[in-house]
Write a protein that holds these residues in place. Structure first.
Motif, PDB file in Angstrom:
ATOM      1  N   MET A   1      -9.442  -1.733 -82.000  1.00  0.00           N
ATOM      2  CA  MET A   1     -10.870  -2.954 -82.162  1.00  0.00           C
ATOM      3  C   MET A   1     -11.189  -2.493 -80.667  1.00  0.00           C
ATOM      4  SD  MET A   1     -11.899  -6.131 -83.014  1.00  0.00           S
ATOM      5  CE  MET A   1     -11.652  -6.384 -84.518  1.00  0.00           C
ATOM      6  N   ASP A   2     -13.032  -1.844 -80.904  1.00  0.00           N
ATOM      7  CA  ASP A   2     -13.971  -1.153 -80.457  1.00  0.00           C
ATOM      8  C   ASP A   2     -15.014  -2.263 -80.693  1.00  0.00           C
ATOM      9  OD1 ASP A   2     -15.157  -0.250 -82.818  1.00  0.00           O
ATOM     10  OD2 ASP A   2     -14.744   1.129 -82.540  1.00  0.00           O
ATOM     11  N   ILE A   3     -15.948  -2.318 -79.890  1.00  0.00           N
ATOM     12  CA  ILE A   3     -16.349  -3.352 -79.325  1.00  0.00           C
ATOM     13  C   ILE A   3     -17.375  -3.454 -80.619  1.00  0.00           C
ATOM     14  CG2 ILE A   3     -18.733  -3.362 -78.428  1.00  0.00           C
ATOM     15  CD1 ILE A   3     -16.846  -4.404 -76.647  1.00  0.00           C
ATOM     16  N   ALA A   4     -18.270  -2.079 -81.216  1.00  0.00           N
ATOM     17  CA  ALA A   4     -18.858  -1.598 -82.470  1.00  0.00           C
ATOM     18  C   ALA A   4     -18.049  -2.992 -83.891  1.00  0.00           C
ATOM     19  CB  ALA A   4     -19.385  -0.709 -83.460  1.00  0.00           C
ATOM     20  N   GLU A   5     -16.651  -2.588 -83.889  1.00  0.00           N
ATOM     21  CA  GLU A   5     -15.936  -3.456 -84.595  1.00  0.00           C
ATOM     22  C   GLU A   5     -15.722  -4.677 -84.896  1.00  0.00           C
ATOM     23  OE1 GLU A   5     -12.722  -0.137 -86.270  1.00  0.00           O
ATOM     24  OE2 GLU A   5     -12.607  -1.105 -83.977  1.00  0.00           O
ATOM     25  N   PHE A   6     -15.328  -5.098 -83.135  1.00  0.00           N
ATOM     26  CA  PHE A   6     -16.081  -6.636 -82.445  1.00  0.00           C
ATOM     27  C   PHE A   6     -16.742  -7.533 -83.298  1.00  0.00           C
ATOM     28  CE2 PHE A   6     -16.093 -10.296 -79.301  1.00  0.00           C
ATOM     29  CZ  PHE A   6     -15.677 -10.541 -79.564  1.00  0.00           C
ATOM     30  N   LYS A   7     -17.881  -6.685 -82.796  1.00  0.00           N
ATOM     31  CA  LYS A   7     -19.862  -7.756 -82.504  1.00  0.00           C
ATOM     32  C   LYS A   7     -19.353  -7.577 -84.353  1.00  0.00           C
ATOM     33  CE  LYS A   7     -24.168  -6.759 -82.368  1.00  0.00           C
ATOM     34  NZ  LYS A   7     -25.603  -5.933 -81.604  1.00  0.00           N
ATOM     35  N   LEU A  29      -8.570 -10.451 -79.369  1.00  0.00           N
ATOM     36  CA  LEU A  29      -8.351 -11.125 -77.705  1.00  0.00           C
ATOM     37  C   LEU A  29      -7.853 -10.550 -76.653  1.00  0.00           C
ATOM     38  CD1 LEU A  29      -5.940 -13.626 -79.326  1.00  0.00           C
ATOM     39  CD2 LEU A  29      -8.183 -14.713 -78.393  1.00  0.00           C
ATOM     40  N   GLU A  30      -7.050  -8.782 -77.182  1.00  0.00           N
ATOM     41  CA  GLU A  30      -6.817  -7.855 -76.451  1.00  0.00           C
ATOM     42  C   GLU A  30      -8.324  -7.403 -75.872  1.00  0.00           C
ATOM     43  OE1 GLU A  30      -4.282  -5.594 -78.461  1.00  0.00           O
ATOM     44  OE2 GLU A  30      -2.652  -6.289 -78.617  1.00  0.00           O
ATOM     45  N   LEU A  31      -9.035  -6.667 -76.860  1.00  0.00           N
ATOM     46  CA  LEU A  31     -10.693  -6.815 -76.366  1.00  0.00           C
ATOM     47  C   LEU A  31     -10.727  -7.136 -74.946  1.00  0.00           C
ATOM     48  CD1 LEU A  31     -12.512  -4.210 -77.335  1.00  0.00           C
ATOM     49  CD2 LEU A  31     -13.468  -5.596 -78.539  1.00  0.00           C
ATOM     50  N   ILE A  32     -10.928  -8.761 -75.845  1.00  0.00           N
ATOM     51  CA  ILE A  32     -11.779 -10.115 -74.669  1.00  0.00           C
ATOM     52  C   ILE A  32     -11.205  -9.595 -73.387  1.00  0.00           C
ATOM     53  CG2 ILE A  32     -12.223 -12.093 -74.710  1.00  0.00           C
ATOM     54  CD1 ILE A  32     -12.356 -12.239 -77.505  1.00  0.00           C
ATOM     55  N   ALA A  33     -10.134  -9.682 -73.844  1.00  0.00           N
ATOM     56  CA  ALA A  33      -9.438 -10.068 -71.917  1.00  0.00           C
ATOM     57  C   ALA A  33      -9.977  -8.945 -71.387  1.00  0.00           C
ATOM     58  CB  ALA A  33      -7.303  -9.097 -72.537  1.00  0.00           C
ATOM     59  N   ALA A  34      -9.845  -7.489 -71.847  1.00  0.00           N
ATOM     60  CA  ALA A  34     -10.216  -6.421 -71.746  1.00  0.00           C
ATOM     61  C   ALA A  34     -11.624  -5.996 -71.160  1.00  0.00           C
ATOM     62  CB  ALA A  34      -9.419  -4.745 -72.210  1.00  0.00           C
ATOM     63  N   SER A  35     -11.952  -6.396 -71.640  1.00  0.00           N
ATOM     64  CA  SER A  35     -13.956  -6.386 -71.915  1.00  0.00           C
ATOM     65  C   SER A  35     -15.282  -7.329 -71.338  1.00  0.00           C
ATOM     66  CB  SER A  35     -13.919  -5.668 -72.702  1.00  0.00           C
ATOM     67  OG  SER A  35     -15.732  -5.666 -73.215  1.00  0.00           O
ATOM     68  N   VAL A  36     -15.480  -6.937 -70.613  1.00  0.00           N
ATOM     69  CA  VAL A  36     -16.892  -8.246 -70.181  1.00  0.00           C
ATOM     70  C   VAL A  36     -17.772  -7.920 -71.436  1.00  0.00           C
ATOM     71  CG1 VAL A  36     -18.521  -8.514 -68.868  1.00  0.00           C
ATOM     72  CG2 VAL A  36     -15.730  -7.635 -67.771  1.00  0.00           C
ATOM     73  N   GLU A  37     -18.345  -6.873 -71.421  1.00  0.00           N
ATOM     74  CA  GLU A  37     -18.970  -6.467 -72.652  1.00  0.00           C
ATOM     75  C   GLU A  37     -18.409  -7.593 -73.713  1.00  0.00           C
ATOM     76  OE1 GLU A  37     -21.964  -3.846 -76.164  1.00  0.00           O
ATOM     77  OE2 GLU A  37     -20.173  -3.033 -74.548  1.00  0.00           O
ATOM     78  N   ALA A  38     -17.162  -7.403 -74.229  1.00  0.00           N
ATOM     79  CA  ALA A  38     -16.428  -8.462 -75.877  1.00  0.00           C
ATOM     80  C   ALA A  38     -16.677 -10.201 -75.092  1.00  0.00           C
ATOM     81  CB  ALA A  38     -14.979  -7.976 -75.766  1.00  0.00           C
ATOM     82  N   ASP A  40     -18.688 -11.265 -73.228  1.00  0.00           N
ATOM     83  CA  ASP A  40     -20.093 -11.555 -73.465  1.00  0.00           C
ATOM     84  C   ASP A  40     -20.466 -11.441 -74.662  1.00  0.00           C
ATOM     85  OD1 ASP A  40     -20.512 -11.900 -70.653  1.00  0.00           O
ATOM     86  OD2 ASP A  40     -21.632  -9.749 -70.491  1.00  0.00           O
ATOM     87  N   LEU A  41     -20.454 -10.831 -75.553  1.00  0.00           N
ATOM     88  CA  LEU A  41     -20.563 -11.049 -77.573  1.00  0.00           C
ATOM     89  C   LEU A  41     -19.824 -12.348 -77.889  1.00  0.00           C
ATOM     90  CD1 LEU A  41     -19.703  -7.050 -78.095  1.00  0.00           C
ATOM     91  CD2 LEU A  41     -21.989  -8.793 -78.569  1.00  0.00           C
ATOM     92  N   PHE A  42     -18.996 -12.445 -77.278  1.00  0.00           N
ATOM     93  CA  PHE A  42     -18.211 -13.847 -78.118  1.00  0.00           C
ATOM     94  C   PHE A  42     -18.425 -15.011 -77.255  1.00  0.00           C
ATOM     95  CE2 PHE A  42     -14.223 -16.975 -77.247  1.00  0.00           C
ATOM     96  CZ  PHE A  42     -14.227 -17.090 -78.893  1.00  0.00           C
ATOM     97  N   ALA A  43     -18.725 -15.188 -76.089  1.00  0.00           N
ATOM     98  CA  ALA A  43     -19.368 -15.825 -75.875  1.00  0.00           C
ATOM     99  C   ALA A  43     -20.645 -16.815 -76.301  1.00  0.00           C
ATOM    100  CB  ALA A  43     -19.843 -16.082 -74.110  1.00  0.00           C
ATOM    101  N   HIS A  44     -21.724 -15.634 -76.897  1.00  0.00           N
ATOM    102  CA  HIS A  44     -23.099 -16.029 -77.996  1.00  0.00           C
ATOM    103  C   HIS A  44     -22.452 -16.320 -78.726  1.00  0.00           C
ATOM    104  CE1 HIS A  44     -25.868 -14.190 -74.690  1.00  0.00           C
ATOM    105  NE2 HIS A  44     -24.792 -13.499 -73.748  1.00  0.00           N
ATOM    106  N   ALA A  45     -21.430 -15.086 -79.837  1.00  0.00           N
ATOM    107  CA  ALA A  45     -21.277 -15.703 -80.959  1.00  0.00           C
ATOM    108  C   ALA A  45     -20.688 -17.392 -80.772  1.00  0.00           C
ATOM    109  CB  ALA A  45     -20.342 -15.013 -81.451  1.00  0.00           C
TER     110      ALA A  45
END
Length: 75
Positions: A1-7, A29-38, A40-45
């Motif tokens: 999953m990339d950032i665009a798919e996650f968003k 979960l893997e993306l959140i563990a590896a990406s600060v951008e993910a 941040d997106l998760f926290a805002h969502a």
């Protein structure tokens, strides 16, 4: 999953990953563990979801704790 798919999934299904298809939940979960951008997106969502539902901060803390547990970083 990339950032665009996650968003896109966050916008479609919200931040409660238990509502996501299992494969997408794991990938998120893997993306959140590896990406600060993910992260941040998760926290805002999560905050947006709670505002829409009229929930309080305790629900955000529960979502974060559940995600950390799944990542093996529970505190």
């Amino acid at each position: 999953m990339d950032i665009a798919e996650f968003k896109a999934r966050l916008e479609e299904l919200g931040a409660d990953l238990s509502r996501w298809p299992a494969a997408d939940e794991e990938a998120a979960l893997e993306l959140i563990a590896a990406s600060v951008e993910a992260q941040d997106l998760f926290a805002h969502a999560a905050a947006d979801d709670l505002a829409l539902e009229g929930e309080d901060v305790a629900r955000v803390q529960a979502l974060v704790a559940r995600a950390k547990d799944r990542l093996g970083r529970g505190e």
